[in-house]
Design a protein around this motif. Structure first.
Motif, PDB file in Angstrom:
ATOM      1  N   VAL A  54       6.392  -4.576   5.250  1.00 22.98           N
ATOM      2  CA  VAL A  54       7.228  -4.369   4.067  1.00 22.98           C
ATOM      3  C   VAL A  54       8.659  -4.103   4.526  1.00 22.98           C
ATOM      4  O   VAL A  54       8.927  -3.130   5.238  1.00 22.98           O
ATOM      5  CB  VAL A  54       6.706  -3.199   3.221  1.00 22.98           C
ATOM      6  CG1 VAL A  54       7.577  -3.025   1.978  1.00 22.98           C
ATOM      7  CG2 VAL A  54       5.256  -3.441   2.815  1.00 22.98           C
ATOM      8  N   TYR A  66       8.667  -0.160   6.168  1.00 26.71           N
ATOM      9  CA  TYR A  66       7.627   0.836   5.931  1.00 26.71           C
ATOM     10  C   TYR A  66       6.718   0.935   7.153  1.00 26.71           C
ATOM     11  O   TYR A  66       6.407  -0.069   7.804  1.00 26.71           O
ATOM     12  CB  TYR A  66       6.770   0.448   4.724  1.00 26.71           C
ATOM     13  CG  TYR A  66       7.359   0.875   3.391  1.00 26.71           C
ATOM     14  CD1 TYR A  66       7.019   2.108   2.833  1.00 26.71           C
ATOM     15  CD2 TYR A  66       8.237   0.051   2.702  1.00 26.71           C
ATOM     16  CE1 TYR A  66       7.537   2.495   1.609  1.00 26.71           C
ATOM     17  CE2 TYR A  66       8.759   0.429   1.473  1.00 26.71           C
ATOM     18  CZ  TYR A  66       8.410   1.653   0.934  1.00 26.71           C
ATOM     19  OH  TYR A  66       8.921   2.038  -0.273  1.00 26.71           O
ATOM     20  N   THR A  68       3.123   3.430   8.294  1.00 26.67           N
ATOM     21  CA  THR A  68       2.164   4.477   7.920  1.00 26.67           C
ATOM     22  C   THR A  68       1.251   4.780   9.097  1.00 26.67           C
ATOM     23  O   THR A  68       0.832   3.875   9.835  1.00 26.67           O
ATOM     24  CB  THR A  68       1.303   4.035   6.719  1.00 26.67           C
ATOM     25  OG1 THR A  68       0.648   2.809   7.036  1.00 26.67           O
ATOM     26  CG2 THR A  68       2.156   3.839   5.476  1.00 26.67           C
ATOM     27  N   TYR A  74       2.493  -1.250   6.367  1.00 27.41           N
ATOM     28  CA  TYR A  74       2.011  -0.467   5.221  1.00 27.41           C
ATOM     29  C   TYR A  74       0.511  -0.735   5.088  1.00 27.41           C
ATOM     30  O   TYR A  74       0.093  -1.826   4.735  1.00 27.41           O
ATOM     31  CB  TYR A  74       2.752  -0.911   3.956  1.00 27.41           C
ATOM     32  CG  TYR A  74       2.635   0.041   2.795  1.00 27.41           C
ATOM     33  CD1 TYR A  74       1.402   0.509   2.356  1.00 27.41           C
ATOM     34  CD2 TYR A  74       3.773   0.457   2.109  1.00 27.41           C
ATOM     35  CE1 TYR A  74       1.304   1.372   1.291  1.00 27.41           C
ATOM     36  CE2 TYR A  74       3.679   1.319   1.025  1.00 27.41           C
ATOM     37  CZ  TYR A  74       2.448   1.776   0.620  1.00 27.41           C
ATOM     38  OH  TYR A  74       2.352   2.622  -0.444  1.00 27.41           O
ATOM     39  N   THR A  75      -0.305   0.290   5.379  1.00 24.88           N
ATOM     40  CA  THR A  75      -1.760   0.142   5.333  1.00 24.88           C
ATOM     41  C   THR A  75      -2.267   0.408   3.920  1.00 24.88           C
ATOM     42  O   THR A  75      -1.992   1.463   3.339  1.00 24.88           O
ATOM     43  CB  THR A  75      -2.435   1.109   6.314  1.00 24.88           C
ATOM     44  OG1 THR A  75      -1.935   0.870   7.637  1.00 24.88           O
ATOM     45  CG2 THR A  75      -3.946   0.911   6.297  1.00 24.88           C
ATOM     46  N   ASP A  81      -1.994   3.542  -3.637  1.00 28.08           N
ATOM     47  CA  ASP A  81      -1.231   4.352  -2.700  1.00 28.08           C
ATOM     48  C   ASP A  81       0.248   4.264  -3.044  1.00 28.08           C
ATOM     49  O   ASP A  81       0.718   3.250  -3.575  1.00 28.08           O
ATOM     50  CB  ASP A  81      -1.460   3.871  -1.263  1.00 28.08           C
ATOM     51  CG  ASP A  81      -0.776   4.775  -0.253  1.00 28.08           C
ATOM     52  OD1 ASP A  81      -1.045   5.979  -0.273  1.00 28.08           O
ATOM     53  OD2 ASP A  81       0.052   4.269   0.526  1.00 28.08           O
ATOM     54  N   THR A  83       4.133   5.449  -1.321  1.00 25.96           N
ATOM     55  CA  THR A  83       4.865   5.994  -0.179  1.00 25.96           C
ATOM     56  C   THR A  83       6.357   5.817  -0.426  1.00 25.96           C
ATOM     57  O   THR A  83       6.795   4.765  -0.889  1.00 25.96           O
ATOM     58  CB  THR A  83       4.474   5.276   1.125  1.00 25.96           C
ATOM     59  OG1 THR A  83       3.064   5.425   1.334  1.00 25.96           O
ATOM     60  CG2 THR A  83       5.217   5.866   2.303  1.00 25.96           C
TER      61      THR A  83
END
Length: 697
Positions: A54, A66, A68, A74-75, A81, A83
């Motif tokens: 992302v 992003y 995580t 981004y998972t 979700d 964030t």
């Protein structure tokens, strides 16, 4: 965009129109770009259990990605979700020009300061300008946002000088430009002052003797003409600044650490003054210590009760010597003083939460001075000083007297007793305890239908009343014995539930429908209903209703018609025909036909329940004086018409109509006749008297 530098997303910090590119990296073929909304929020529905690259980008801002769980990407797992990510804007070029209303010489070497607006954590920027003829010009590189530009004369006079204040909007894409005009302003000489807990006076600057108690350097929020910015309090605690003509406000607050217990004490203050050109106005910003009477109150223990699931929940106990009363509960609360006052006097009071029986409860407090329980008491707590000895903690005992067992309500959420401690200034703290009244169960059945007459294709109802005799809410299960309902018969409902409060009565109604095959050869039978409380230890109640073959038996007593009807001649009234049903079957549709003399037949449909009398009313009928003869006939409609055992034959009846009488029972015509006769008698007497007089002479 973290404007207040607290690393937490806040109001106004979301960035709109940021380009978000999402690319699936493993198992999905997602490759799309979305744009953030006006609040800086974006969303996309994607397959789960994958990692997405992302990218966040927009002209004027750094490009960020992003990540995580220490993973580049981004998972997305099995649930939604969210964030947040912080973006930093690059610097933009801004510029400004300043002219003077009267004397351009005031612009030479003028001081130029750029202040971020209040609420934005950035350093102020000092800018140097150059003269271009009679115009002062300047440029700088700053972060995007709103800035307050303050330009002041380098060598102002003793009471005033040239000054200009304006707002600069520095955008990410284009930077910004501001044009200002310098005018003659005046000085504000602002001094600051505050008093510590020991009654020692200080100023708010770093050179003050009490500066060590101030946790951070004090900043003033300055407001002029709708613009607000922050300025540091000089070390001397005195601020001397030029402002254009108008109103200017100064506000500030700061935290100190004082007392031997190193307590945090907050100070706040504000000052507003009006500036005039070429003049100096002196003002003092006096900081006040914010009142802090905070308490930490916790429930400690209670006598004559048992503990429920939570620490502040207790259950009442019935007295061992008087089964009609509950034992008195004495509850203890631990009160710890967390305020900053030398001495606080708290008024202690208690109240029961809103409930059906709350006015029957009594709450009182143990008064150590009188040695008695009182409805309210005073408790003194504080931090104390060399002259005042104060306590930082105490225990408060509250006595809770419950209503009698017969009057107390058992509530699912208990009865909440709230203890509130309040100072003279209105500062208050509170704590509570829940008292549960043990629930008792019981119920009674009344007004039950014992017999119900039925006929083929007829639908009838029967009922009984259930009263909750327990002290709390109870849910009753009502079930019809299925094996007791004959084939082809219908009874509804077969099962139902009623939830009743203490003392509440509710009617449970059933509807029975008999099949077309039901006839005189069928025997009587009973319907059985079982009623159970939610308390399984309580014995169930059984209600039985006898179902009997029934018919409609209608009667009409003509003598009752005259009694019930309006019989005034020449006055509109009603003819009322009473129909009595002496049978066991309701007649919901009885049609009564009435033919007045020389009139057309009229009809009224009435319902005549079994064992009752109902009236068929024919309104607005007017007749002359004398007897009037009416024809009538009666029929029963609906399924009940097939089960009519007796019904009056078509016939007629006579009603005698009379003129309306006066209040004493005489006819008005009779009164008129008597009056005429009286006049004639008087007249005749006068004539006779005159005749005799004439004969004498």
């Amino acid at each position: 965009w973290d404007l207040d530098n607290n690393s937490v997303p806040g109001l106004g910090e979301g960035l709109p129109e940021m380009n978000i590119t999402i690319i699936g990296s493993n198992n999905t073929e997602v490759n799309t770009t979305v744009v953030t909304d006006e609040d800086g929020v974006w969303r996309l529905f994607v397959p789960i259990r994958d990692v997405y690259n992302v990218t966040v980008e927009k002209e004027g801002f750094e490009t960020v990605y992003y990540a995580t769980e220490n993973q580049s990407g981004y998972t997305v797992r099995d649930s939604p979700d969210s964030t947040d990510i912080e973006v930093t804007a690059g610097f933009v070029e801004v510029s400004g020009t300043v002219t003077d209303q009267l004397d351009a010489a005031r612009l030479v070497d003028a001081h130029i300061m750029l202040y971020p607006i209040a609420g934005v954590e950035r350093d102020a920027v000092q800018v140097s300008g150059t003269m271009n003829g009679s115009t002062l010009e300047w440029t700088s590189s700053i972060q995007p946002g709103d800035w307050v530009v303050v330009v002041t004369q380098n060598n102002p006079g003793p009471n005033g000088g040239g000054v200009a204040i304006g707002m600069l909007d520095a955008t990410v894409a284009n930077g910004g430009n501001i044009t200002q005009v310098m005018s003659l302003g005046g000085y504000v000489d602002l001094t600051t002052a505050w008093t510590d807990i020991g009654q020692e006076d200080h100023h708010a600057g770093s050179d003050a003797a009490g500066a060590s108690m101030v946790q951070e350097p004090v900043e003033l929020e300055v407001t002029f003409d709708g613009m607000s910015w922050m300025m540091a309090v000089p070390a001397s605690g005195e601020l001397r600044e030029l402002f254009p003509e108008g109103s200017v406000s100064f506000d500030a607050e700061f935290m100190t650490v004082q007392h031997a217990n190193e307590l945090e004490m907050e100070y706040y203050g504000g000052q507003t003054t009006t500036v005039n050109a070429d003049s100096t106005i002196a003002a003092t910003l006096q900081f006040n210590r914010r009142v802090n009477s905070a308490l930490d109150i916790s429930f400690a223990s209670a006598t004559n009760s048992t503990t429920e699931n939570a620490a502040d929940e207790i259950s009442a106990i019935v007295s061992t010597v008087n089964e009609s009363a509950y034992q008195t509960i004495d509850a203890t609360f631990e009160v710890n003083y967390n305020g900053t006052e030398i001495m606080d006097v708290f008024s202690v009071a208690g109240e029961m939460g809103l409930a059906q029986d709350s006015d029957l409860w009594d709450v009182s407090f143990w008064d150590e001075e009188t040695g008695e329980y009182q409805s309210t008491i005073n408790v003194s707590l504080g931090i104390g000083d060399d002259d005042v000895e104060a306590k930082l903690a105490t225990n408060v005992t509250v006595r809770i007297q419950l209503p009698d067992v017969a009057e107390a309500w058992s509530l699912e959420n208990g009865h909440r007793m709230t203890m509130r401690l309040t100072t003279d200034l209105g500062e208050s703290s509170q704590a509570s305890v829940k008292v549960f009244v043990p629930q008792t169960y019981g119920f009674s059945i009344s007004s039950a239908t014992e017999e119900l007459g039925m006929a083929a294709n007829v639908e009838r109802t029967f009922s009984f009343d259930i009263t909750n005799d327990g002290n709390g809410q109870d849910t009753f299960t009502i079930k019809m014995l299925e094996s007791g309902v004959p084939a082809d018969w219908s009874v509804t409902p077969m099962t139902s539930t009623l939830t009743l409060s203490k003392g509440e009565t509710r009617t449970q109604q059933f509807t029975v429908f008999a099949p077309a095959t039901y006839d005189d050869n069928d025997e009587e039978f009973e319907l059985t209903i079982y009623v159970n409380s939610e308390d399984e230890t309580l014995e169930q109640e059984e209600v039985e209703v006898s179902i009997q073959k029934a018919t409609v038996k209608l009667k009409l007593n003509q003598a009752d018609i005259a009694t019930a009807s309006d019989l005034i001649a020449q006055k509109a009234g009603a003819v009322r025909i009473p129909i009595e049903n002496t049978g066991l079957l309701d007649a919901p549709s009885v049609i009564v036909h009435l033919t007045p003399p020389n009139g057309e037949e009229r009809s009224q449909t009435i319902s005549v329940p079994a064992g009752e009398t109902r009236m068929a009313v024919f309104e607005n009928l007017t007749f002359p004086q004398g007897p009037q003869r009416f024809d009538y006939r009666i029929e029963v409609a609906g399924a009940e018409g097939e089960s009519v055992e007796s019904i009056p034959d078509p016939d007629d009846f006579s009603l005698e109509y009379n003129v309306e009488s006066t209040a004493d029972g005489e006819s008005p015509w009779m009164n008129l006749l008597i009056a005429v006769i009286a006049i004639m008698v008087v007249y005749g007497g006068v004539r006779t008297s005159r005749s005799r007089s004439s004969n004498k002479f």
